[in-house]
Write an enzyme that holds these catalytic residues in place. Structure first.
Site, PDB file in Angstrom:
ATOM      1  N   GLU A   1       0.692 -38.891  32.248  1.00 19.07           N
ATOM      2  CA  GLU A   1      -0.198 -40.041  32.344  1.00 19.07           C
ATOM      3  C   GLU A   1      -1.550 -39.511  32.798  1.00 19.07           C
ATOM      4  O   GLU A   1      -1.633 -38.768  33.782  1.00 19.07           O
ATOM      5  CB  GLU A   1       0.339 -41.067  33.345  1.00 19.07           C
ATOM      6  CG  GLU A   1       1.605 -41.737  32.872  1.00 19.07           C
ATOM      7  CD  GLU A   1       2.014 -42.929  33.727  1.00 19.07           C
ATOM      8  OE1 GLU A   1       1.223 -43.371  34.585  1.00 19.07           O
ATOM      9  OE2 GLU A   1       3.136 -43.423  33.521  1.00 19.07           O
TER      10      GLU A   1
ATOM     11  N   GLY B   1      -0.548 -38.608  38.854  1.00 13.69           N
ATOM     12  CA  GLY B   1       0.532 -39.555  39.084  1.00 13.69           C
ATOM     13  C   GLY B   1       0.344 -40.756  38.187  1.00 13.69           C
ATOM     14  O   GLY B   1      -0.222 -40.654  37.097  1.00 13.69           O
ATOM     15  N   CYS B   2       0.776 -41.907  38.636  1.00 15.61           N
ATOM     16  CA  CYS B   2       0.622 -43.136  37.859  1.00 15.61           C
ATOM     17  C   CYS B   2      -0.857 -43.363  37.547  1.00 15.61           C
ATOM     18  O   CYS B   2      -1.704 -43.323  38.441  1.00 15.61           O
ATOM     19  CB  CYS B   2       1.192 -44.316  38.647  1.00 15.61           C
ATOM     20  SG  CYS B   2       0.941 -45.904  37.849  1.00 15.61           S
ATOM     21  N   PHE B   3      -1.168 -43.616  36.282  1.00 12.02           N
ATOM     22  CA  PHE B   3      -2.568 -43.727  35.898  1.00 12.02           C
ATOM     23  C   PHE B   3      -3.237 -45.014  36.349  1.00 12.02           C
ATOM     24  O   PHE B   3      -4.462 -45.102  36.359  1.00 12.02           O
ATOM     25  CB  PHE B   3      -2.789 -43.484  34.416  1.00 12.02           C
ATOM     26  CG  PHE B   3      -1.884 -44.187  33.429  1.00 12.02           C
ATOM     27  CD1 PHE B   3      -1.278 -45.403  33.682  1.00 12.02           C
ATOM     28  CD2 PHE B   3      -1.656 -43.587  32.202  1.00 12.02           C
ATOM     29  CE1 PHE B   3      -0.457 -46.012  32.741  1.00 12.02           C
ATOM     30  CE2 PHE B   3      -0.847 -44.199  31.250  1.00 12.02           C
ATOM     31  CZ  PHE B   3      -0.250 -45.414  31.516  1.00 12.02           C
ATOM     32  N   TRP B   4      -2.487 -46.023  36.755  1.00  6.62           N
ATOM     33  CA  TRP B   4      -3.105 -47.280  37.165  1.00  6.62           C
ATOM     34  C   TRP B   4      -4.061 -47.088  38.343  1.00  6.62           C
ATOM     35  O   TRP B   4      -5.191 -47.560  38.322  1.00  6.62           O
ATOM     36  CB  TRP B   4      -2.062 -48.308  37.543  1.00  6.62           C
ATOM     37  CG  TRP B   4      -1.148 -48.744  36.445  1.00  6.62           C
ATOM     38  CD1 TRP B   4      -1.379 -48.661  35.090  1.00  6.62           C
ATOM     39  CD2 TRP B   4       0.130 -49.345  36.591  1.00  6.62           C
ATOM     40  NE1 TRP B   4      -0.312 -49.172  34.405  1.00  6.62           N
ATOM     41  CE2 TRP B   4       0.636 -49.599  35.295  1.00  6.62           C
ATOM     42  CE3 TRP B   4       0.896 -49.688  37.690  1.00  6.62           C
ATOM     43  CZ2 TRP B   4       1.871 -50.201  35.076  1.00  6.62           C
ATOM     44  CZ3 TRP B   4       2.127 -50.282  37.475  1.00  6.62           C
ATOM     45  CH2 TRP B   4       2.614 -50.541  36.183  1.00  6.62           C
TER      46      TRP B   4
END
Length: 180
Positions: free
Chosen positions: A65, A20-23
């Protein structure tokens, strides 16, 4: 574009994770004892394109990502990293995690050497049996480019920033893998 990213792992082992979102994924792995470095980036997309965030978000070029995770295998095993990975993703979701949807948010584990490939494949065989649906990729890394600077350590710079991985889960991972 460097085939496996610009950051050198200084003789350490490396694995690439998409969740998912890499953050949030970057933050979760940065707190694990034995992880020597993390880098947000884009993996396994169109080989002739150097991606940027807007290109990746278009979903037209196949990139996801991903987080490059450098680690000391004497301090943390690849199997432990995979355990942490499956704690923070939902492998039954296809091309999405949390509120994020699209091919760029697919989940996957990508390796650069045969030993890691065998370990990931063996771990995935066990993990697949735990889920009626399983959409997480496991394959060699084809290509990787680091993400723009503002994506690196995003949640450290923006503590209240969006993350589909709850802060409590990141803290749980830190405690589990820190030896505390």
């Amino acid at each position: 574009m460097n085939e496996h990213g610009t950051g050198v792992c200084g003789g350490m082992s490396v694995i690439y994770l998409a969740g998912g979102c890499f953050w949030g994924l970057e933050k979760a792995f940065s707190v694990i004892k034995g992880v020597t470095g993390t880098e947000c980036g884009y993996a396994n997309g169109h080989r002739l394109l150097t991606p940027d965030y807007m290109t990746v978000c278009s979903g037209r070029f196949g990139y996801c990502e991903a987080v490059k995770v450098c680690y000391d295998p004497r301090a943390v095993s690849l199997e432990s990293l995979l355990e942490a990975f499956f704690m923070v993703i939902d492998p039954s979701q296809q091309d999405r995690q949390g509120n994020d949807r699209g091919i760029q948010y697919r989940t996957g584990v990508y390796w650069t050497d045969e030993r890691s490939g065998k370990a990931v494949t063996a771990y995935f065989e066990k993990e697949r049996g735990r889920h009626p649906e399983f959409h997480t990729e496991a394959c060699p890394l084809e290509n990787y480019s680091p993400a723009e600077g503002y994506h690196q350590r995003y949640l450290d710079k923006n503590p209240g920033g969006y993350c589909h991985i709850p802060g409590e889960e990141i803290e749980r991972i830190r405690r589990m893998f820190s030896g505390d």
